[in-house]
Design a protein around this motif. Sequence first.
Motif, PDB file in Angstrom:
ATOM      1  N   TYR A 254      -6.993 -13.304-139.508  1.00  0.00           N
ATOM      2  CA  TYR A 254      -5.560 -13.515-139.276  1.00  0.00           C
ATOM      3  C   TYR A 254      -5.207 -14.990-139.099  1.00  0.00           C
ATOM      4  CZ  TYR A 254      -0.843 -12.980-137.555  1.00  0.00           C
ATOM      5  OH  TYR A 254       0.504 -13.096-137.409  1.00  0.00           O
ATOM      6  N   PRO A 255      -5.952 -15.778-138.322  1.00  0.00           N
ATOM      7  CA  PRO A 255      -5.580 -17.202-138.222  1.00  0.00           C
ATOM      8  C   PRO A 255      -5.682 -17.950-139.554  1.00  0.00           C
ATOM      9  CG  PRO A 255      -7.078 -16.627-136.444  1.00  0.00           C
ATOM     10  CD  PRO A 255      -7.013 -15.462-137.370  1.00  0.00           C
ATOM     11  N   LEU A 256      -6.560 -17.489-140.456  1.00  0.00           N
ATOM     12  CA  LEU A 256      -6.677 -18.140-141.767  1.00  0.00           C
ATOM     13  C   LEU A 256      -5.566 -17.714-142.720  1.00  0.00           C
ATOM     14  CD1 LEU A 256     -10.536 -17.711-142.257  1.00  0.00           C
ATOM     15  CD2 LEU A 256      -9.320 -19.769-141.522  1.00  0.00           C
ATOM     16  N   VAL A 257      -5.186 -16.475-142.650  1.00  0.00           N
ATOM     17  CA  VAL A 257      -4.206 -15.931-143.599  1.00  0.00           C
ATOM     18  C   VAL A 257      -2.777 -16.133-143.107  1.00  0.00           C
ATOM     19  CG1 VAL A 257      -3.494 -13.775-144.737  1.00  0.00           C
ATOM     20  CG2 VAL A 257      -5.894 -14.266-144.416  1.00  0.00           C
ATOM     21  N   GLU A 258      -2.590 -16.276-141.800  1.00  0.00           N
ATOM     22  CA  GLU A 258      -1.238 -16.355-141.234  1.00  0.00           C
ATOM     23  C   GLU A 258      -0.431 -17.538-141.778  1.00  0.00           C
ATOM     24  OE1 GLU A 258       1.889 -17.416-138.514  1.00  0.00           O
ATOM     25  OE2 GLU A 258      -0.019 -18.467-138.454  1.00  0.00           O
ATOM     26  N   PRO A 259      -0.992 -18.780-141.911  1.00  0.00           N
ATOM     27  CA  PRO A 259      -0.190 -19.864-142.495  1.00  0.00           C
ATOM     28  C   PRO A 259       0.173 -19.599-143.957  1.00  0.00           C
ATOM     29  CG  PRO A 259      -2.121 -20.771-141.384  1.00  0.00           C
ATOM     30  CD  PRO A 259      -2.264 -19.295-141.399  1.00  0.00           C
ATOM     31  N   LEU A 260      -0.744 -18.984-144.693  1.00  0.00           N
ATOM     32  CA  LEU A 260      -0.434 -18.669-146.092  1.00  0.00           C
ATOM     33  C   LEU A 260       0.685 -17.633-146.188  1.00  0.00           C
ATOM     34  CD1 LEU A 260      -4.052 -18.458-147.538  1.00  0.00           C
ATOM     35  CD2 LEU A 260      -2.409 -20.297-147.853  1.00  0.00           C
ATOM     36  N   LEU A 261       0.631 -16.645-145.331  1.00  0.00           N
ATOM     37  CA  LEU A 261       1.702 -15.640-145.324  1.00  0.00           C
ATOM     38  C   LEU A 261       3.039 -16.257-144.921  1.00  0.00           C
ATOM     39  CD1 LEU A 261      -0.035 -12.509-143.767  1.00  0.00           C
ATOM     40  CD2 LEU A 261       0.782 -12.791-146.094  1.00  0.00           C
ATOM     41  N   ALA A 262       3.001 -17.190-143.936  1.00  0.00           N
ATOM     42  CA  ALA A 262       4.244 -17.846-143.506  1.00  0.00           C
ATOM     43  C   ALA A 262       4.831 -18.677-144.641  1.00  0.00           C
ATOM     44  CB  ALA A 262       3.970 -18.708-142.285  1.00  0.00           C
ATOM     45  N   ARG A 263       3.972 -19.424-145.367  1.00  0.00           N
ATOM     46  CA  ARG A 263       4.464 -20.223-146.500  1.00  0.00           C
ATOM     47  C   ARG A 263       4.996 -19.330-147.610  1.00  0.00           C
ATOM     48  NH1 ARG A 263      -0.009 -24.989-147.295  1.00  0.00           N
ATOM     49  NH2 ARG A 263       0.413 -26.061-145.334  1.00  0.00           N
ATOM     50  N   LEU A 264       4.302 -18.231-147.875  1.00  0.00           N
ATOM     51  CA  LEU A 264       4.763 -17.311-148.916  1.00  0.00           C
ATOM     52  C   LEU A 264       6.116 -16.704-148.548  1.00  0.00           C
ATOM     53  CD1 LEU A 264       4.117 -15.760-151.555  1.00  0.00           C
ATOM     54  CD2 LEU A 264       3.057 -14.021-150.122  1.00  0.00           C
ATOM     55  N   LEU A 265       6.264 -16.296-147.302  1.00  0.00           N
ATOM     56  CA  LEU A 265       7.550 -15.733-146.868  1.00  0.00           C
ATOM     57  C   LEU A 265       8.654 -16.780-146.914  1.00  0.00           C
ATOM     58  CD1 LEU A 265       6.419 -13.443-143.920  1.00  0.00           C
ATOM     59  CD2 LEU A 265       7.252 -12.743-146.161  1.00  0.00           C
ATOM     60  N   GLN A 266       8.353 -18.035-146.542  1.00  0.00           N
ATOM     61  CA  GLN A 266       9.352 -19.103-146.609  1.00  0.00           C
ATOM     62  C   GLN A 266       9.738 -19.401-148.050  1.00  0.00           C
ATOM     63  OE1 GLN A 266      10.872 -20.377-144.012  1.00  0.00           O
ATOM     64  NE2 GLN A 266      12.173 -21.572-145.376  1.00  0.00           N
ATOM     65  N   ALA A 267       8.743 -19.414-148.962  1.00  0.00           N
ATOM     66  CA  ALA A 267       9.042 -19.648-150.379  1.00  0.00           C
ATOM     67  C   ALA A 267       9.906 -18.527-150.950  1.00  0.00           C
ATOM     68  CB  ALA A 267       7.735 -19.770-151.167  1.00  0.00           C
TER      69      ALA A 267
ATOM     70  N   HIS B 269      11.938 -16.724-149.201  1.00  0.00           N
ATOM     71  CA  HIS B 269      13.256 -16.854-148.579  1.00  0.00           C
ATOM     72  C   HIS B 269      14.067 -17.954-149.245  1.00  0.00           C
ATOM     73  CE1 HIS B 269      16.181 -18.126-145.497  1.00  0.00           C
ATOM     74  NE2 HIS B 269      16.244 -16.826-145.257  1.00  0.00           N
ATOM     75  N   ASP B 270      13.400 -19.030-149.665  1.00  0.00           N
ATOM     76  CA  ASP B 270      14.106 -20.149-150.288  1.00  0.00           C
ATOM     77  C   ASP B 270      14.526 -19.846-151.725  1.00  0.00           C
ATOM     78  OD1 ASP B 270      13.840 -21.545-147.970  1.00  0.00           O
ATOM     79  OD2 ASP B 270      12.088 -22.713-148.637  1.00  0.00           O
ATOM     80  N   SER B 271      13.812 -18.999-152.410  1.00  0.00           N
ATOM     81  CA  SER B 271      14.161 -18.684-153.806  1.00  0.00           C
ATOM     82  C   SER B 271      14.343 -17.178-153.974  1.00  0.00           C
ATOM     83  CB  SER B 271      13.064 -19.190-154.749  1.00  0.00           C
ATOM     84  OG  SER B 271      11.835 -18.597-154.402  1.00  0.00           O
ATOM     85  N   PRO B 272      15.567 -16.706-153.759  1.00  0.00           N
ATOM     86  CA  PRO B 272      15.789 -15.261-153.862  1.00  0.00           C
ATOM     87  C   PRO B 272      15.718 -14.756-155.308  1.00  0.00           C
ATOM     88  CG  PRO B 272      17.842 -16.386-153.374  1.00  0.00           C
ATOM     89  CD  PRO B 272      16.760 -17.416-153.330  1.00  0.00           C
ATOM     90  N   ASP B 273      15.848 -15.672-156.291  1.00  0.00           N
ATOM     91  CA  ASP B 273      15.757 -15.226-157.686  1.00  0.00           C
ATOM     92  C   ASP B 273      14.367 -14.669-157.995  1.00  0.00           C
ATOM     93  OD1 ASP B 273      18.328 -16.043-158.030  1.00  0.00           O
ATOM     94  OD2 ASP B 273      17.797 -17.989-158.901  1.00  0.00           O
ATOM     95  N   VAL B 274      13.347 -15.277-157.401  1.00  0.00           N
ATOM     96  CA  VAL B 274      11.986 -14.791-157.622  1.00  0.00           C
ATOM     97  C   VAL B 274      11.825 -13.390-157.027  1.00  0.00           C
ATOM     98  CG1 VAL B 274       9.561 -15.239-157.098  1.00  0.00           C
ATOM     99  CG2 VAL B 274      11.066 -17.130-157.694  1.00  0.00           C
ATOM    100  N   VAL B 275      12.461 -13.178-155.877  1.00  0.00           N
ATOM    101  CA  VAL B 275      12.382 -11.855-155.249  1.00  0.00           C
ATOM    102  C   VAL B 275      13.066 -10.816-156.129  1.00  0.00           C
ATOM    103  CG1 VAL B 275      13.042 -10.505-153.228  1.00  0.00           C
ATOM    104  CG2 VAL B 275      12.264 -12.853-152.955  1.00  0.00           C
ATOM    105  N   VAL B 276      14.254 -11.178-156.645  1.00  0.00           N
ATOM    106  CA  VAL B 276      14.984 -10.246-157.498  1.00  0.00           C
ATOM    107  C   VAL B 276      14.202  -9.985-158.782  1.00  0.00           C
ATOM    108  CG1 VAL B 276      17.087  -9.972-158.875  1.00  0.00           C
ATOM    109  CG2 VAL B 276      17.226 -10.837-156.550  1.00  0.00           C
ATOM    110  N   LEU B 277      13.633 -11.054-159.370  1.00  0.00           N
ATOM    111  CA  LEU B 277      12.848 -10.889-160.583  1.00  0.00           C
ATOM    112  C   LEU B 277      11.603 -10.040-160.317  1.00  0.00           C
ATOM    113  CD1 LEU B 277      12.517 -11.673-163.560  1.00  0.00           C
ATOM    114  CD2 LEU B 277      11.194 -13.643-162.795  1.00  0.00           C
ATOM    115  N   GLY B 278      10.937 -10.288-159.208  1.00  0.00           N
ATOM    116  CA  GLY B 278       9.766  -9.483-158.852  1.00  0.00           C
ATOM    117  C   GLY B 278      10.131  -8.026-158.617  1.00  0.00           C
ATOM    118  N   PHE B 279      11.269  -7.807-157.939  1.00  0.00           N
ATOM    119  CA  PHE B 279      11.725  -6.436-157.708  1.00  0.00           C
ATOM    120  C   PHE B 279      12.055  -5.751-159.022  1.00  0.00           C
ATOM    121  CE2 PHE B 279      15.161  -3.398-156.888  1.00  0.00           C
ATOM    122  CZ  PHE B 279      14.486  -2.524-156.046  1.00  0.00           C
TER     123      PHE B 279
END
Length: 197
Positions: free
Chosen positions: A54-67, A69-79
């Motif tokens: 968890y301490p190793l993966v947690e920063p990667l998950l936080a960056r992925l969630l922030q990315a 959040h910053d680009s909703p088009d990618v979320v819509v395209l992925g969905f």
Amino acid sequence: MDRTDPMFLDALKGILPEQTMELLQAHLQNPQSALQTLWRQASLLVARLFSLAYPLVEPLLARLLQALHDSPDVVVLGFALALFVFVLQVVSWVHRTALYLTRLAFRLLGWALVLAVLAVVWRRGPEAAVRDVVVFCGRLAGYAAVVRDIWWSEYQRFDAQTKRGGGPGGPATAAAGAGGSQRVPSGGYSRSRNTGW
């Protein structure tokens, strides 16, 4: 495993014999059994791995969630892409199911016909069944001969009209074929037509 054991064992009570139920209770509910020991060790191992990773993966998950959040088009395209893949999987499943059911229906129909023929032979006897088949084939051949005669007479009539009239058209071509020559109004000369083949 302790929480689900009683419910699991209660569900199996009416299905399994009493001796098997006693054996399962002895091995599943006894804290000293090998199965309980393996379960505890596996759950401890998974908890340790999770606490180490968890301490190793947690920063990667936080960056992925922030990315995301910053680009909703990618979320819509992925969905949209995930929805497209899901729809393709459902359509493929429906297609495979329809093919299976169609194949099954035709196999059942084939076996039903075989059983129906066997039932007719059983009920009527082999001699009467063979006589019925011969009579049926004779009538079928008679109907086929009638259809062939009708088709042949229609073909000869069409062929005669085509040869006589220059085509399957109406009276203009037939009159042109009967007259032998036709006057062309624009040129002022007549052209001879030979319609005999």
